[in-house]
Design an enzyme around this catalytic site. Sequence first.
Site, PDB file in Angstrom:
ATOM      1  N   SER A   2       0.958  -1.221  -0.378  1.00 51.36           N
ATOM      2  CA  SER A   2       0.042  -0.001   0.013  1.00 51.36           C
ATOM      3  C   SER A   2       0.785   1.295   0.043  1.00 51.36           C
ATOM      4  O   SER A   2       0.527   2.286  -0.862  1.00 51.36           O
ATOM      5  CB  SER A   2      -0.875   0.017   1.204  1.00 51.36           C
ATOM      6  N   HIS A  11       0.971   4.876   4.555  1.00 49.20           N
ATOM      7  CA  HIS A  11       0.271   5.471   3.348  1.00 49.20           C
ATOM      8  C   HIS A  11       0.520   6.892   3.216  1.00 49.20           C
ATOM      9  O   HIS A  11       0.969   7.404   2.138  1.00 49.20           O
ATOM     10  CB  HIS A  11      -1.263   5.162   3.792  1.00 49.20           C
TER      11      HIS A  11
END
Length: 379
Positions: free
Chosen positions: A277, A335
């Site tokens: 991610s 992230h």
Amino acid sequence: MAWRGWAQRGWGCGQAWGASVGGRSCEELTAVLTPPQLLGRRFNFFIQQKCGFRKAPRKVEPRRSDPGTSGEAYKRSALIPPVEETVFYPSPYPIRSLIKPLFFTVGFTGCAFGSAAIWQYESLKSRVQSYFDGIKADWLDSIRPQKEGDFRKEINKWWNNLSDGQRTVTGIIAANVLVFCLWRVPSLQRTMIRYFTSNPASKVLCSPMLLSTFSHFSLFHMAANMYVLWSFSSSIVNILGQEQFMAVYLSAGVISNFVSYVGKVATGRYGPSLGASGAIMTVLAAVCTKIPEGRLAIIFLPMFTFTAGNALKAIIAMDTAGMILGWKFFDHAAHLGGALFGIWYVTYGHELIWKNREPLVKIWHEIRTNGPKKGGGSK
């Protein structure tokens, strides 16, 4: 209790503690100083460290009839060996645990972009050579009988119909699928947790920063990440090129994991992380920054569309809130680190790093052209 079993085995712990409390036995000392809820496995490990045992005692499985042992605890007892192998103990000096990852991040990023520059140089040379080889191959194919319905021919046709970006990320997707399958091998569980999950409290700090980028335990997690990567592959490779994209993607995985380390050390919320991610957030942020007016849609909800710029702002806001509020479902620090790196790179990094690769390429060219000649010897 397990502590009682240790005292009865006569390993010297009772005598060591008894002398310091006026002759009280280990059982009396435990009853006086310790609340009942602390007589579990964690407290036993603490006592073991204080007594200085060199060999870990054999673990005593709780019986079903033991008072104070719930059914849930009994079911979890079978998981004690693998869980104990993967318990992470934070360093007493947490800031020091970031020094090696910091140097690894800087060094790996430099090597990634340097290798990408050399790769691009070699690719240009091979394209020139393949152009002339292709002319000869086309002439041979014209006089050679063609095979119809060949499976290899169909695979080549499918491969040639893919865009440059899709061909580039196919290898990344294959690596993620391979690691996902390795998670299903029981004998590899400890190795996978050790090297394919990143955690600043782990003994292995550097290599998991890269390997965990290709690691997914959940099929849905992997499928969602690979779908997003496939969707943005053509755009990001058109913007950066194949070689530069690979350098950015691999560096983004390491950088996002380093930001995750910093976030965990700062908040004290340690735990293993895995997944692509962070690197994919770099790809998404780079494309959205470069093409802010592009239209995006949510999978399964194609009727709702929004601009890429607004989507990026919403994602950054959500991850910032998650990091501040301590949401634990996602690694929001990773992230956020990946997204900020993507924004920075397409805004400034391309000019600072990629466009200054010429000195390295010249050095490599000199090595290639002025290497040791064959058939040397004294004259």
